[in-house]
Design an enzyme around this catalytic site. Structure first.
Site, PDB file in Angstrom:
ATOM      1  CE  LYS A  22      -1.921   1.428   4.287  1.00  0.00           C
ATOM      2  NZ  LYS A  22      -1.758   3.009   4.298  1.00  0.00           N
ATOM      3  CG  ASN A  23       2.458   2.546   3.644  1.00  0.00           C
ATOM      4  OD1 ASN A  23       1.269   3.133   3.429  1.00  0.00           O
ATOM      5  ND2 ASN A  23       3.042   2.439   4.438  1.00  0.00           N
ATOM      6  CB  CYS A 116      -4.098   6.317  11.111  1.00  0.00           C
ATOM      7  SG  CYS A 116      -4.861   4.729  10.294  1.00  0.00           S
ATOM      8  NE  ARG A 121      -0.590  10.414  10.391  1.00  0.00           N
ATOM      9  CZ  ARG A 121       0.687   8.611   9.411  1.00  0.00           C
ATOM     10  NH1 ARG A 121      -1.118   7.833   9.722  1.00  0.00           N
ATOM     11  NH2 ARG A 121       0.914   8.038   8.461  1.00  0.00           N
ATOM     12  CG  ASP A 308       3.052   2.244   9.639  1.00  0.00           C
ATOM     13  OD1 ASP A 308       2.698   2.458  10.326  1.00  0.00           O
ATOM     14  OD2 ASP A 308       3.365   1.755   8.437  1.00  0.00           O
ATOM     15  NE  ARG A 400      -7.499   4.012   5.203  1.00  0.00           N
ATOM     16  CZ  ARG A 400      -7.307   5.546   6.007  1.00  0.00           C
ATOM     17  NH1 ARG A 400      -7.507   6.127   6.888  1.00  0.00           N
ATOM     18  NH2 ARG A 400      -6.120   5.858   5.299  1.00  0.00           N
TER      19      ARG A 400
END
Ligand code: UD1
Length: 421
Positions: A22-23, A116, A121, A308, A400
């Protein structure tokens, strides 16, 4: 809306193939905006965040074809330079589009990104770097930003912290800037390397990914037909390994890059799991279920232990004999899920940025609520290794980052199903 219903106690056993990261796919999709030709991406995970990113690209005028894990983006006819607010708010990674779009269109209107609930952030490093390259940034009403740049000029940028997103944004903006950009203290994550590989396929001269100093020589125009395969998702791999370790099972993971999960495997080995590596991209894990605590683990940028994977590790350590300490150094608010793990009987106390976990061999089922992506994955691990039937709401967060998690886990012996509420 749906819930996951999990009856714990089954040992996970079997083979899993890891999907694309995903990233990695998100910044690579942002990079397709730089290209006046058609970009072809393979091994793209089928995730909600990827769908949101494609909706954003579509709203900007790209034509998109998606079939399974293959995505084609034709960005030859960009029609807009404002990112729809409702889409930007859905996903923090929408900010990655800023660099590409500014470089391509000279003006972007975007709202502050969502994402999230794991900390503040901020995006100050992204904005400061773009300003150094010549962008003018004005805050306009209600959290909207307007960025303009008649021309972006390469320069030397020192990041205060090796931010993944800021490094990616600068690489993207620098690809169409005049002259050379040098990023000092760049993030070293494998996803940065993947972005560099994709940019190179589009003709950008970029080097240094993985070293902490990245050099990008901008080009005037990109009009190519790159074909690129997204790297495997190291966090998905780590999550299923941790789940197997917690349930005392044995798992073979294929299509994974051994080095990318090095720090996670190190911790799993120290807990007592047996790990074997076949041919670089196959990993086998065996766990007796009787594992020991880790005295101290600190999350840090790659190649350190990934933030993560912190919640999934804490879930595992809840079942490991002895006391473990996990310190979160990357995000300031990433222990909220521990309240939920404690409902299962986990013995965790939080002191500032440290979680102190006293292992117990009995967790008991509970009604749980996921509030962020990786915290949600930790609850799944907790429920899989607890006695009785738990239910987890907030599954949208888990979706997600994990493709059909219940199907993957069922295929290796978990008693898990999704019910619509
Ligand atoms: C990316 C990953 C995310 C992962 C994180 C750290 C994607 C889509 N997301 O997020 O899954 O957890 O890297 O590995 O790739 N920061 C600032 N100012 C900025 C930018 C960041 O202070 O302008 C801070 C953040 O608040 C955080 C730290 O830097 O404390 C690291 O953030 P960063 O590396 O930028 O993470 P993301 O790119 O958002």
């Amino acid at each position: 809306m749906s819930n996951l219903i999990i009856t714990g106690g089954s040992r996970l056993c079997g083979i899993i193939e890891v999907p694309g990261a995903k990233n990695s796919v998100l910044p690579v999709l942002a990079a397709t905006l730089l290209n006046k030709g058609t970009s072809i991406l393979e091994n793209c995970p089928e995730l909600d965040d990827v769908t949101t990113m494609l909706e954003i690209l579509g709203a900007l005028g790209c034509s998109i074809r998606r079939k399974g894990s293959r995505i084609e983006v034709d960005a030859s006819k960009l029609a807009a330079s404002s990112i729809p607010e409702e889409l930007a708010k859905k996903m923090r990674s929408s900010i990655i589009i800023l660099g590409s779009l500014l470089a391509r269109c000279g003006e972007v209107l975007v709202s502050y990104p969502g994402g999230c609930e794991i900390g503040l952030r901020p995006i100050d490093m992204h904005l400061k770097a773009l300003m150094q390259m010549g962008a003018q940034i004005d805050g306009i009403s209600d959290g909207m930003l307007r960025c303009r740049a008649e021309k972006l000029t390469g320069c030397e940028i020192l990041l205060d912290y090796p931010s993944v997103g800021a490094t990616e944004n600068i690489m993207l903006a620098a690809s169409l800037a005049e002259g050379e950009t040098i990023i000092q203290n760049a993030a070293k994550e494998p996803e940065i390397d993947d972005l560099q590989a994709f940019l190179r396929k589009m003709g950008v001269k970029v080097s240094g990914a993985g070293t902490g100093v990245i050099r990008i020589q901008g080009i005037h125009e990109i009009k190519t037909e790159p074909v690129h395969r997204i790297i495997p998702d190291r966090i998905v791999a780590g999550t299923y390994l941790a789940a197997t370790a917690a349930t005392g099972g044995s798992l073979v993971i294929t299509g994974v890059e051994y080095d990318h999960v090095g720090s996670v495997l190190y911790c799993l080995k120290r807990c007592g799991c047996r790990i074997r590596n076949y041919s670089g991209n196959v990993i086998a894990l065996e766990s007796s279920g009787k594992l020991s605590a880790l005295d101290l683990v600190r999350t840090s940028p790659y190649p350190g232990f990934p933030t993560d994977m912190q919640p999934q590790l804490v879930a595992l350590l809840s079942k490991c004999k002895g006391t473990s300490v996990v310190v979160e150094t990357v995000f300031e608010n990433r222990f909220r899920y521990t309240e939920q793990l404690m409902k299962l009987g986990a013995d965790i106390s939080i002191q500032g940025r440290a979680a102190i976990i006293r292992g117990t061999d009995r967790l008991k089922a509970a009604q749980l609520e996921a509030r962020d992506l990786r915290g949600g994955a930790a609850l799944v691990i907790g429920a899989l290794s607890a006695e009785g039937t738990s239910s987890i709401s907030g599954v949208g967060y888990i979706d997600r980052g994990y493709e059909r998690m219940e199907k993957v886990l069922s295929s290796i012996g978990a008693d898990i199903k999704r019910v619509e509420t």
